[in-house]
Design a protein around this motif. Structure first.
Motif, PDB file in Angstrom:
ATOM      1  N   ASP A 218     -13.012  -3.571  13.898  1.00  0.00           N
ATOM      2  CA  ASP A 218     -13.243  -4.779  13.375  1.00  0.00           C
ATOM      3  C   ASP A 218     -14.619  -4.996  12.870  1.00  0.00           C
ATOM      4  OD1 ASP A 218     -13.296  -7.302  12.570  1.00  0.00           O
ATOM      5  OD2 ASP A 218     -11.644  -8.453  13.796  1.00  0.00           O
ATOM      6  N   ALA A 219     -14.602  -4.993  11.614  1.00  0.00           N
ATOM      7  CA  ALA A 219     -15.810  -5.692  11.162  1.00  0.00           C
ATOM      8  C   ALA A 219     -16.995  -6.659  11.772  1.00  0.00           C
ATOM      9  CB  ALA A 219     -16.274  -5.559   9.929  1.00  0.00           C
TER      10      ALA A 219
ATOM     11  N   THR B  63     -13.538   2.176  -6.470  1.00  0.00           N
ATOM     12  CA  THR B  63     -12.584   2.670  -4.905  1.00  0.00           C
ATOM     13  C   THR B  63     -11.265   2.583  -5.444  1.00  0.00           C
ATOM     14  OG1 THR B  63     -11.751   0.347  -4.579  1.00  0.00           O
ATOM     15  CG2 THR B  63     -13.956   0.556  -3.622  1.00  0.00           C
TER      16      THR B  63
ATOM     17  N   GLY C 103     -14.262  -2.812   5.311  1.00  0.00           N
ATOM     18  CA  GLY C 103     -12.733  -1.738   4.919  1.00  0.00           C
ATOM     19  C   GLY C 103     -13.084  -0.877   4.270  1.00  0.00           C
TER      20      GLY C 103
ATOM     21  N   ARG D  53       1.045  -0.979  -0.227  1.00  0.00           N
ATOM     22  CA  ARG D  53       0.051   0.103  -0.200  1.00  0.00           C
ATOM     23  C   ARG D  53       0.888   0.983   0.169  1.00  0.00           C
ATOM     24  NH1 ARG D  53      -5.157  -0.935   4.022  1.00  0.00           N
ATOM     25  NH2 ARG D  53      -5.714   0.744   2.706  1.00  0.00           N
TER      26      ARG D  53
ATOM     27  N   TYR E  81     -15.480  -4.043  -0.871  1.00  0.00           N
ATOM     28  CA  TYR E  81     -14.553  -3.728  -2.008  1.00  0.00           C
ATOM     29  C   TYR E  81     -13.045  -4.499  -1.970  1.00  0.00           C
ATOM     30  CZ  TYR E  81     -18.680  -2.164  -3.449  1.00  0.00           C
ATOM     31  OH  TYR E  81     -19.900  -1.545  -4.124  1.00  0.00           O
ATOM     32  N   PHE E  82     -12.021  -5.008  -2.312  1.00  0.00           N
ATOM     33  CA  PHE E  82     -11.064  -5.865  -2.450  1.00  0.00           C
ATOM     34  C   PHE E  82     -10.874  -6.050  -0.832  1.00  0.00           C
ATOM     35  CE2 PHE E  82     -12.345  -3.283  -6.510  1.00  0.00           C
ATOM     36  CZ  PHE E  82     -11.118  -3.816  -7.565  1.00  0.00           C
TER      37      PHE E  82
ATOM     38  N   GLU F 165     -13.382   0.061   8.654  1.00  0.00           N
ATOM     39  CA  GLU F 165     -11.869   0.531   8.868  1.00  0.00           C
ATOM     40  C   GLU F 165     -10.797   0.235  10.212  1.00  0.00           C
ATOM     41  OE1 GLU F 165     -10.124   0.067   5.935  1.00  0.00           O
ATOM     42  OE2 GLU F 165      -8.830  -0.265   7.636  1.00  0.00           O
TER      43      GLU F 165
HETATM   44  C1  LIG Z   1      -7.038  -4.467  -0.127  1.00  0.00           C
HETATM   45  S1  LIG Z   1      -7.566  -3.113   1.021  1.00  0.00           S
HETATM   46  C2  LIG Z   1      -9.047  -1.941   0.011  1.00  0.00           C
HETATM   47  C3  LIG Z   1      -9.502  -0.778   0.982  1.00  0.00           C
HETATM   48  C4  LIG Z   1     -10.542  -0.328  -0.026  1.00  0.00           C
HETATM   49  N1  LIG Z   1     -11.561  -0.890   0.360  1.00  0.00           N
HETATM   50  C5  LIG Z   1     -10.042  -0.509  -1.982  1.00  0.00           C
HETATM   51  O1  LIG Z   1     -10.748  -1.125  -2.356  1.00  0.00           O
HETATM   52  O2  LIG Z   1      -9.471   0.812  -2.187  1.00  0.00           O
HETATM   53  C6  LIG Z   1      -8.837  -3.679   2.327  1.00  0.00           C
HETATM   54  C7  LIG Z   1      -9.194  -2.804   3.410  1.00  0.00           C
HETATM   55  O3  LIG Z   1      -9.226  -3.459   4.194  1.00  0.00           O
HETATM   56  C8  LIG Z   1      -9.322  -3.256   5.925  1.00  0.00           C
HETATM   57  N2  LIG Z   1     -10.207  -4.566   6.504  1.00  0.00           N
HETATM   58  C9  LIG Z   1      -9.054  -5.332   6.929  1.00  0.00           C
HETATM   59  N3  LIG Z   1     -10.063  -6.240   7.949  1.00  0.00           N
HETATM   60  C10 LIG Z   1     -11.061  -5.530   8.068  1.00  0.00           C
HETATM   61  C11 LIG Z   1     -11.879  -5.900   9.109  1.00  0.00           C
HETATM   62  N4  LIG Z   1     -11.909  -6.893   9.704  1.00  0.00           N
HETATM   63  N5  LIG Z   1     -12.488  -5.018   9.665  1.00  0.00           N
HETATM   64  C12 LIG Z   1     -12.992  -4.167   9.010  1.00  0.00           C
HETATM   65  N6  LIG Z   1     -11.778  -3.564   7.511  1.00  0.00           N
HETATM   66  C13 LIG Z   1     -10.710  -4.209   7.322  1.00  0.00           C
HETATM   67  C14 LIG Z   1      -8.183  -3.157   5.592  1.00  0.00           C
HETATM   68  O4  LIG Z   1      -7.237  -1.889   6.858  1.00  0.00           O
HETATM   69  C15 LIG Z   1      -7.881  -2.370   4.332  1.00  0.00           C
HETATM   70  O5  LIG Z   1      -7.852  -1.091   3.970  1.00  0.00           O
END
Ligand SMILES: C[S@@+](CC[C@H](N)C(=O)[O-])C[C@H]1O[C@@H](n2cnc3c(N)ncnc32)[C@H](O)[C@@H]1O
Length: 213
Positions: free
Chosen positions: A96-97, A192, A46, A3, A116-117, A69
């Motif tokens: 944490d979601a 995104t 996320g 990132r 998303y992603f 997030e």
């Molecule tokens: C690969 S990034 C994608 C970010 C955004 N959705 C995009 O498409 O640009 C995944 C994101 O999910 C967050 N994430 C991972 N596990 C999570 C959880 N259990 N709860 C909330 N956020 C989470 C990470 O910190 C990260 O910012």
């Protein structure tokens, strides 16, 4: 996929109205304590840098958007975007979601869930950390209203197949329904930041929707 740096943030910007902590969530759940207007609520899991949340909340003022997030750095960054845009119908929750869904959201309280992603967790021994597991899918379904939608996009074929398999374990979810893409009309015309990066690199994006029946 690494990132990029988030760059300098404006430390004088007040993000207190837009950045929530898990501890301050209303118990029992009451969205009127978080948003000025009680209206249909959609959640993004996320949020990353918050492009989706900012654009969607601006375009749809009669829906509330809560981004969850887990990284404080990214949660702050996204909250500062919402604060600068003075959006009243969007908030970022640093949490944490998984924990948030099971501890807070009542049955049939969300009209949409956006994923998303999600992190792919490539190594086999890390697969259990993947977001979409059959247990978590049951939580998503429980919290959706009838006709509510799960949006799931990724650029990783293996994550997509595993996600579809997990979503397919709950018979109350109908899908996958295909989702079409359109040409970007300007530099930030993407769902995104990850979608933008992958499309600029010419990588395929896998998109699906599931409906709560
Ligand atoms: C690969 S990034 C994608 C970010 C955004 N959705 C995009 O498409 O640009 C995944 C994101 O999910 C967050 N994430 C991972 N596990 C999570 C959880 N259990 N709860 C909330 N956020 C989470 C990470 O910190 C990260 O910012």
């Amino acid at each position: 996929m690494g990132r990029r740096s988030l760059g300098k943030s404006n430390s004088e910007l007040d993000v207190s109205a837009h950045l929530l902590s898990f501890e301050c969530l209303p118990q029992p759940w009451d969205q009127a304590q978080i948003f000025p207007l009680r209206q249909s609520l959609e959640v993004e899991i996320g949020t990353g840098k918050g492009l989706f949340l900012q654009r969607q909340a601006s375009a749809m003022p009669s829906t509330n958007y809560l981004g969850i997030e887990i990284s404080l750095k990214y949660a702050r960054f996204a909250a500062s975007k919402l604060a600068r845009a003075a959006l009243t119908n969007a908030r970022i929750l640093h949490a944490d979601a998984r924990r948030t869904f099971s501890a807070h959201f009542p049955d049939a309280s969300l009209s949409g869930i956006h994923i998303y992603f999600p992190d792919p967790w490539w190594k086999k021994r890390h697969h259990k950390r993947r977001l979409l597991t059959p247990d978590f899918v049951r939580e998503l379904t429980r919290t959706l209203v009838p006709e509510g939608i799960v949006h799931f996009w990724t650029d990783v074929a293996e994550t997509y197949e595993a996600g579809l398999a997990a979503l397919g374990t709950d018979e109350r979810l109908q899908g996958p329904h295909p989702v079409s893409s359109k040409e970007a009309e300007h530099d930030l015309d993407y769902q995104t930041h990850f979608e933008r990066r992958m499309r600029l690199r010419g990588k395929p994006i896998y998109r699906s929707e599931f409906t709560r029946v």
